[in-house]
Design a protein around this motif. Structure first.
Motif, PDB file in Angstrom:
ATOM      1  N   TYR A 167       0.861  -1.187   0.000  1.00  0.00           N
ATOM      2  CA  TYR A 167       0.000   0.000   0.000  1.00  0.00           C
ATOM      3  C   TYR A 167       0.894   1.232   0.000  1.00  0.00           C
ATOM      4  N   TRP A 168       0.538   2.201  -0.850  1.00  0.00           N
ATOM      5  CA  TRP A 168       1.338   3.425  -0.978  1.00  0.00           C
ATOM      6  C   TRP A 168       1.430   4.109   0.382  1.00  0.00           C
ATOM      7  N   ASN A 169       2.587   4.681   0.670  1.00  0.00           N
ATOM      8  CA  ASN A 169       2.839   5.318   1.974  1.00  0.00           C
ATOM      9  C   ASN A 169       3.057   4.292   3.083  1.00  0.00           C
ATOM     10  N   THR A 170       3.191   3.024   2.731  1.00  0.00           N
ATOM     11  CA  THR A 170       3.507   2.019   3.748  1.00  0.00           C
ATOM     12  C   THR A 170       4.610   1.127   3.176  1.00  0.00           C
TER      13      THR A 170
ATOM     14  N   GLY B 175      -7.200   4.315  -7.090  1.00  0.00           N
ATOM     15  CA  GLY B 175      -6.303   3.887  -8.160  1.00  0.00           C
ATOM     16  C   GLY B 175      -4.838   4.184  -7.898  1.00  0.00           C
ATOM     17  N   ASN B 176      -4.557   5.210  -7.102  1.00  0.00           N
ATOM     18  CA  ASN B 176      -3.156   5.596  -6.879  1.00  0.00           C
ATOM     19  C   ASN B 176      -2.607   5.099  -5.541  1.00  0.00           C
ATOM     20  N   SER B 177      -3.269   4.099  -4.949  1.00  0.00           N
ATOM     21  CA  SER B 177      -2.903   3.727  -3.575  1.00  0.00           C
ATOM     22  C   SER B 177      -2.003   2.502  -3.479  1.00  0.00           C
TER      23      SER B 177
ATOM     24  N   ARG C 121       7.061   2.518  -7.287  1.00  0.00           N
ATOM     25  CA  ARG C 121       6.283   2.823  -8.489  1.00  0.00           C
ATOM     26  C   ARG C 121       4.832   2.951  -8.069  1.00  0.00           C
ATOM     27  N   GLN C 122       4.325   4.159  -8.125  1.00  0.00           N
ATOM     28  CA  GLN C 122       2.941   4.377  -7.710  1.00  0.00           C
ATOM     29  C   GLN C 122       1.991   3.962  -8.824  1.00  0.00           C
ATOM     30  N   SER C 123       0.885   3.364  -8.429  1.00  0.00           N
ATOM     31  CA  SER C 123      -0.156   3.009  -9.398  1.00  0.00           C
ATOM     32  C   SER C 123      -0.975   4.243  -9.750  1.00  0.00           C
TER      33      SER C 123
HETATM   34  C1  LIG Z   1       0.286   9.508   1.159  1.00  0.00           C
HETATM   35  O1  LIG Z   1       0.492  10.343   2.295  1.00  0.00           O
HETATM   36  C2  LIG Z   1       0.342  11.737   2.021  1.00  0.00           C
HETATM   37  C3  LIG Z   1       0.770  12.521   3.261  1.00  0.00           C
HETATM   38  O2  LIG Z   1       0.089  12.044   4.390  1.00  0.00           O
HETATM   39  C4  LIG Z   1      -1.116  12.005   1.630  1.00  0.00           C
HETATM   40  O3  LIG Z   1      -1.282  13.350   1.321  1.00  0.00           O
HETATM   41  C5  LIG Z   1      -1.431  11.157   0.405  1.00  0.00           C
HETATM   42  O4  LIG Z   1      -2.813  11.282   0.093  1.00  0.00           O
HETATM   43  C6  LIG Z   1      -1.120   9.680   0.640  1.00  0.00           C
HETATM   44  N1  LIG Z   1      -1.297   8.975  -0.629  1.00  0.00           N
HETATM   45  C7  LIG Z   1      -2.023   7.871  -0.749  1.00  0.00           C
HETATM   46  C8  LIG Z   1      -2.146   7.320  -2.120  1.00  0.00           C
HETATM   47  O5  LIG Z   1      -2.569   7.326   0.178  1.00  0.00           O
END
Ligand SMILES: *[C@@H]1O[C@H](CO)[C@@H](O)[C@H](O)[C@H]1NC(C)=O
Ligand SMILES: *[C@@H]1O[C@H](CO)[C@@H](O)[C@H](O)[C@H]1NC(C)=O
Length: 252
Positions: free
Chosen positions: A44-47, A74-76, A93-95
């Protein structure tokens, strides 16, 4: 006091009963860097949480199971490619798009396939290259190779930071209270006989990865018995049944 004794006794049983992790994916071997260049880790993006495997299909798209991505933005998703280790730095690589099979039914695990697009074009190399989808129907008695970073123990513990693979043989699916298979869309594979030792197969977070025979993708694992891994043959989505949908949904 009694409570503490119970914990101690349970602890002893767990330690003594713990299968040898080296012999167990379940029963697998470590994959050398670059040896499975189509293998993806989906996080998962950001993890940094690896939730499923994936299979690179072309310069934008990876295939996986629907379960982990259904309903998500879609971008997560972070699509990790070009590494056999999840404990050393790798490129992110972000989706930017997720397409789930329109007939995916979470309650009965039907049509559990999805494709995920990366926002940027993927450059192929010796350690990143796509896999081709098989066209033929897979019968029982076929031995193929599955890989993943999933749990290495029967009790679903023991994440592997290094990619592992194991040879599994297709055989009759056994329906349980958790899963009713249908041979048009699924097949099953695991240890070649009914022997439960040595345990062989997929486990938690191996789902969505590649099952490959003769350089063709024949299946992606989507189901292991939720009580314990390696007790029954695992369930795979039958690629020949989903090939048309997949190919129609991965435009570059
Ligand atoms: C990733 O974290 C940033 C900062 O907290 C947030 O703005 C963004 O929406 C997050 N992106 C996703 C895809 O969750
Ligand atoms: C496995 O078990 C099933 C059900 O008990 C039986 O029908 C089948 O013959 C067994 N297969 C082997 C290879 O022993």
């Amino acid at each position: 006091m009694i409570r503490q004794l119970v914990f101690i006794c349970v602890g002893i049983v767990l330690v003594v009963g713990r299968p040898d992790a080296s012999s167990r994916i379940l029963g697998g071997q470590v994959v050398a860097h670059g040896d499975i260049p189509y293998q993806a880790s989906l996080q998962y993006w950001n993890t940094t949480f690896h939730f499923a495997g994936g299979v690179l299909l072309n310069t934008r798209w990876v295939l996986s199971t629907a379960k982990g991505v259904f309903g998500r933005a879609g971008n997560s998703i972070n699509v990790i490619l070009g590494t056999n280790r999840l404990d050393i730095p790798f490129g992110n690589r972000q989706s930017d798009q997720i397409r789930t099979h329109p007939l995916y039914d979470q309650s009965i695990h039907a049509n559990d396939v999805a494709v995920i697009r990366t926002a940027a074009v993927i450059a192929f190399s010796v350690i990143i290259s796509p896999m081709t989808l098989a066209t033929h129907f897979i019968n029982d008695g076929v031995t193929a190779q599955v890989s993943g970073w999933g749990a290495v123990n029967e009790d679903k513990t023991g994440e592997s930071v290094v990619l592992r693979r194991v040879a599994v043989t297709t055989g009759p699916c056994v329906n349980t209270e958790f899963m009713t298979f249908n041979s048009a869309n699924h097949f099953c594979a695991g240890a070649p006989t009914n022997d439960t030792r040595p345990l062989v197969g997929i486990c938690t977070r191996d789902v969505g990865g590649p099952l490959v025979l003769d350089n063709l993708l024949i299946g992606i694992p989507f189901h292991h018995d939720p009580r314990a891994c390696g007790q029954f043959l695992d369930g795979y989505m039958r690629i020949s049944s989903y090939r048309a949908w997949i190919l129609g949904n991965i435009p570059v």
